[in-house]
Design a protein around this motif. Structure first.
Motif, PDB file in Angstrom:
ATOM      1  N   VAL A   1     120.429 -13.334  81.012  1.00 55.20           N
ATOM      2  CA  VAL A   1     121.058 -14.146  79.968  1.00 55.20           C
ATOM      3  C   VAL A   1     122.558 -13.866  80.004  1.00 55.20           C
ATOM      4  O   VAL A   1     122.979 -12.709  79.856  1.00 55.20           O
ATOM      5  CB  VAL A   1     120.498 -13.809  78.576  1.00 55.20           C
ATOM      6  CG1 VAL A   1     121.148 -14.714  77.517  1.00 55.20           C
ATOM      7  CG2 VAL A   1     118.985 -13.958  78.542  1.00 55.20           C
ATOM      8  N   VAL A   2     123.335 -14.912  80.205  1.00 52.01           N
ATOM      9  CA  VAL A   2     124.800 -14.782  80.207  1.00 52.01           C
ATOM     10  C   VAL A   2     125.351 -15.704  79.127  1.00 52.01           C
ATOM     11  O   VAL A   2     125.108 -16.910  79.144  1.00 52.01           O
ATOM     12  CB  VAL A   2     125.402 -15.137  81.580  1.00 52.01           C
ATOM     13  CG1 VAL A   2     126.920 -14.964  81.550  1.00 52.01           C
ATOM     14  CG2 VAL A   2     124.794 -14.266  82.678  1.00 52.01           C
ATOM     15  N   ASP A   3     126.076 -15.104  78.182  1.00 53.17           N
ATOM     16  CA  ASP A   3     126.649 -15.850  77.071  1.00 53.17           C
ATOM     17  C   ASP A   3     128.171 -15.743  77.086  1.00 53.17           C
ATOM     18  O   ASP A   3     128.745 -14.831  77.690  1.00 53.17           O
ATOM     19  CB  ASP A   3     126.148 -15.284  75.733  1.00 53.17           C
ATOM     20  CG  ASP A   3     124.679 -15.556  75.491  1.00 53.17           C
ATOM     21  OD1 ASP A   3     124.143 -16.522  76.075  1.00 53.17           O
ATOM     22  OD2 ASP A   3     124.065 -14.797  74.712  1.00 53.17           O
ATOM     23  N   HIS A   4     128.802 -16.643  76.356  1.00 54.91           N
ATOM     24  CA  HIS A   4     130.234 -16.527  76.128  1.00 54.91           C
ATOM     25  C   HIS A   4     130.500 -15.337  75.215  1.00 54.91           C
ATOM     26  O   HIS A   4     129.907 -15.218  74.137  1.00 54.91           O
ATOM     27  CB  HIS A   4     130.778 -17.795  75.477  1.00 54.91           C
ATOM     28  CG  HIS A   4     130.644 -19.021  76.324  1.00 54.91           C
ATOM     29  ND1 HIS A   4     131.303 -19.173  77.525  1.00 54.91           N
ATOM     30  CD2 HIS A   4     129.915 -20.157  76.151  1.00 54.91           C
ATOM     31  CE1 HIS A   4     130.998 -20.347  78.054  1.00 54.91           C
ATOM     32  NE2 HIS A   4     130.149 -20.959  77.244  1.00 54.91           N
TER      33      HIS A   4
ATOM     34  N   ALA B   1     142.025 -18.994  82.641  1.00 54.16           N
ATOM     35  CA  ALA B   1     142.199 -18.043  81.543  1.00 54.16           C
ATOM     36  C   ALA B   1     141.234 -16.885  81.762  1.00 54.16           C
ATOM     37  O   ALA B   1     140.187 -17.044  82.417  1.00 54.16           O
ATOM     38  CB  ALA B   1     141.932 -18.705  80.197  1.00 54.16           C
ATOM     39  N   GLU B   2     141.575 -15.727  81.242  1.00 54.46           N
ATOM     40  CA  GLU B   2     140.669 -14.587  81.292  1.00 54.46           C
ATOM     41  C   GLU B   2     139.660 -14.715  80.163  1.00 54.46           C
ATOM     42  O   GLU B   2     140.032 -14.932  79.006  1.00 54.46           O
ATOM     43  CB  GLU B   2     141.437 -13.274  81.169  1.00 54.46           C
ATOM     44  CG  GLU B   2     140.555 -12.051  81.444  1.00 54.46           C
ATOM     45  CD  GLU B   2     141.333 -10.751  81.441  1.00 54.46           C
ATOM     46  OE1 GLU B   2     141.209  -9.981  82.404  1.00 54.46           O
ATOM     47  OE2 GLU B   2     142.073 -10.514  80.460  1.00 54.46           O
ATOM     48  N   VAL B   3     138.387 -14.583  80.495  1.00 54.68           N
ATOM     49  CA  VAL B   3     137.320 -14.712  79.508  1.00 54.68           C
ATOM     50  C   VAL B   3     136.382 -13.518  79.626  1.00 54.68           C
ATOM     51  O   VAL B   3     136.381 -12.799  80.626  1.00 54.68           O
ATOM     52  CB  VAL B   3     136.519 -16.021  79.700  1.00 54.68           C
ATOM     53  CG1 VAL B   3     137.416 -17.242  79.555  1.00 54.68           C
ATOM     54  CG2 VAL B   3     135.808 -16.029  81.046  1.00 54.68           C
ATOM     55  N   THR B   4     135.589 -13.328  78.590  1.00 53.67           N
ATOM     56  CA  THR B   4     134.576 -12.271  78.565  1.00 53.67           C
ATOM     57  C   THR B   4     133.195 -12.894  78.626  1.00 53.67           C
ATOM     58  O   THR B   4     132.908 -13.866  77.919  1.00 53.67           O
ATOM     59  CB  THR B   4     134.699 -11.432  77.276  1.00 53.67           C
ATOM     60  OG1 THR B   4     135.985 -10.820  77.230  1.00 53.67           O
ATOM     61  CG2 THR B   4     133.632 -10.346  77.235  1.00 53.67           C
ATOM     62  N   ASP B   5     132.336 -12.360  79.475  1.00 54.31           N
ATOM     63  CA  ASP B   5     130.931 -12.741  79.519  1.00 54.31           C
ATOM     64  C   ASP B   5     130.097 -11.636  78.870  1.00 54.31           C
ATOM     65  O   ASP B   5     130.383 -10.450  79.048  1.00 54.31           O
ATOM     66  CB  ASP B   5     130.454 -12.916  80.965  1.00 54.31           C
ATOM     67  CG  ASP B   5     131.052 -14.140  81.630  1.00 54.31           C
ATOM     68  OD1 ASP B   5     131.198 -15.169  80.955  1.00 54.31           O
ATOM     69  OD2 ASP B   5     131.367 -14.053  82.830  1.00 54.31           O
ATOM     70  N   HIS B   6     129.076 -12.022  78.148  1.00 57.46           N
ATOM     71  CA  HIS B   6     128.086 -11.072  77.651  1.00 57.46           C
ATOM     72  C   HIS B   6     126.862 -11.188  78.558  1.00 57.46           C
ATOM     73  O   HIS B   6     126.223 -12.244  78.604  1.00 57.46           O
ATOM     74  CB  HIS B   6     127.725 -11.362  76.197  1.00 57.46           C
ATOM     75  CG  HIS B   6     128.761 -10.887  75.224  1.00 57.46           C
ATOM     76  ND1 HIS B   6     128.690 -11.130  73.871  1.00 57.46           N
ATOM     77  CD2 HIS B   6     129.896 -10.158  75.421  1.00 57.46           C
ATOM     78  CE1 HIS B   6     129.731 -10.580  73.280  1.00 57.46           C
ATOM     79  NE2 HIS B   6     130.469  -9.990  74.192  1.00 57.46           N
TER      80      HIS B   6
ATOM     81  N   ALA C   1     123.457  -4.462  80.015  1.00 62.50           N
ATOM     82  CA  ALA C   1     123.934  -5.049  78.771  1.00 62.50           C
ATOM     83  C   ALA C   1     125.407  -4.683  78.646  1.00 62.50           C
ATOM     84  O   ALA C   1     125.748  -3.603  78.171  1.00 62.50           O
ATOM     85  CB  ALA C   1     123.138  -4.533  77.574  1.00 62.50           C
ATOM     86  N   ASP C   2     126.286  -5.564  79.118  1.00 66.94           N
ATOM     87  CA  ASP C   2     127.708  -5.248  79.104  1.00 66.94           C
ATOM     88  C   ASP C   2     128.534  -6.514  78.912  1.00 66.94           C
ATOM     89  O   ASP C   2     127.991  -7.608  78.737  1.00 66.94           O
ATOM     90  CB  ASP C   2     128.119  -4.491  80.372  1.00 66.94           C
ATOM     91  CG  ASP C   2     127.878  -5.279  81.659  1.00 66.94           C
ATOM     92  OD1 ASP C   2     127.415  -6.436  81.579  1.00 66.94           O
ATOM     93  OD2 ASP C   2     128.141  -4.742  82.755  1.00 66.94           O
ATOM     94  N   ALA C   3     129.858  -6.333  78.921  1.00 68.73           N
ATOM     95  CA  ALA C   3     130.763  -7.440  78.613  1.00 68.73           C
ATOM     96  C   ALA C   3     131.908  -7.470  79.611  1.00 68.73           C
ATOM     97  O   ALA C   3     133.064  -7.185  79.267  1.00 68.73           O
ATOM     98  CB  ALA C   3     131.284  -7.308  77.188  1.00 68.73           C
TER      99      ALA C   3
END
Length: 208
Positions: free
Chosen positions: A139-142, A195-200, A180-182
């Motif tokens: 599962v990959v979320d914003h 742009a730099e973004v973070t994935d959960h 389980a990381d970001a």
């Protein structure tokens, strides 16, 4: 929100996008799958089809689902055009009302987030139960708001991967959280800006 409403909304989203003949796979998918032996994979919310096509090229047998008939029709055509029709089965499902048949070695749910009503935890729980022993749910979320995101609310909260895992409600005696990381990455938006973004990122493996 009815299936008809969801279908109309997402059909409109995909109909407004140009058809990509070589849609790109998601980065978190490719980094996760490269070390795994091919098997049966379920792609939840297949969208433009980049993940499904990439997985099929790696030898996976792909069941790809989306609520949008436009997305499903486009993926079916792309699979045939790339000679992957025998490896990709595309099906339309509103995950709040129906779920694809089958048993899988991997379930991939990338950015399965919608402004419409959906019991996502229930859908992910059903996906996890469709795994064979040893199979993985990815599962990959914003984890952040990109400049091109639909919702620009500065107060929006992005649940952590462990919170998502808790919401799915799997028995720890039979399921193990492997990741389980970001992580952060540079993403490209629809207009070509970056742009730099973070994935959960959450990976749960079925152990029994």
């Amino acid at each position: 929100m009815s299936t008809e409403d969801a279908l109309e909304f997402w059909d409109g989203v995909y109909a407004a996008r140009p058809v990509a003949t070589e849609p790109r796979p998601n980065a978190r998918l490719t980094e996760t799958v490269m070390g795994l032996p091919p098997g049966d994979v379920l792609d939840l919310g297949c969208g433009g089809g980049g993940d499904a096509l990439w997985l099929a090229r790696q030898g996976w047998r792909v069941t790809a689902v989306d609520v949008s008939a436009v997305a499903i029709d486009r993926l079916t055509e792309l699979a045939l055009a790339h000679g992957l029709g025998e490896r990709i089965r595309a099906e339309r499902h509103d995950l709040g009302a129906s779920f694809p048949d089958g048993r899988f070695d991997l379930v991939s749910a990338h950015y399965l987030q919608t402004p419409l009503a959906l019991d996502r935890s229930a859908a992910l729980h059903a996906a996890a139960l469709a795994l064979r022993p040893g199979g993985r749910l990815l599962v990959v979320d914003h984890g952040s708001t990109a400049p091109w995101s639909w919702v620009q609310d500065p107060d929006v909260r992005h649940p952590s991967p462990l919170e998502v895992a808790e919401g799915i409600g799997l028995d720890p005696a039979s399921w193990t959280v492997e990741r389980a990381d970001a992580p952060r990455r540079t993403a490209t938006g629809p207009d070509g800006s970056t742009a730099e973004v973070t994935d959960h990122v959450l990976i749960i493996r079925r152990t029994a």
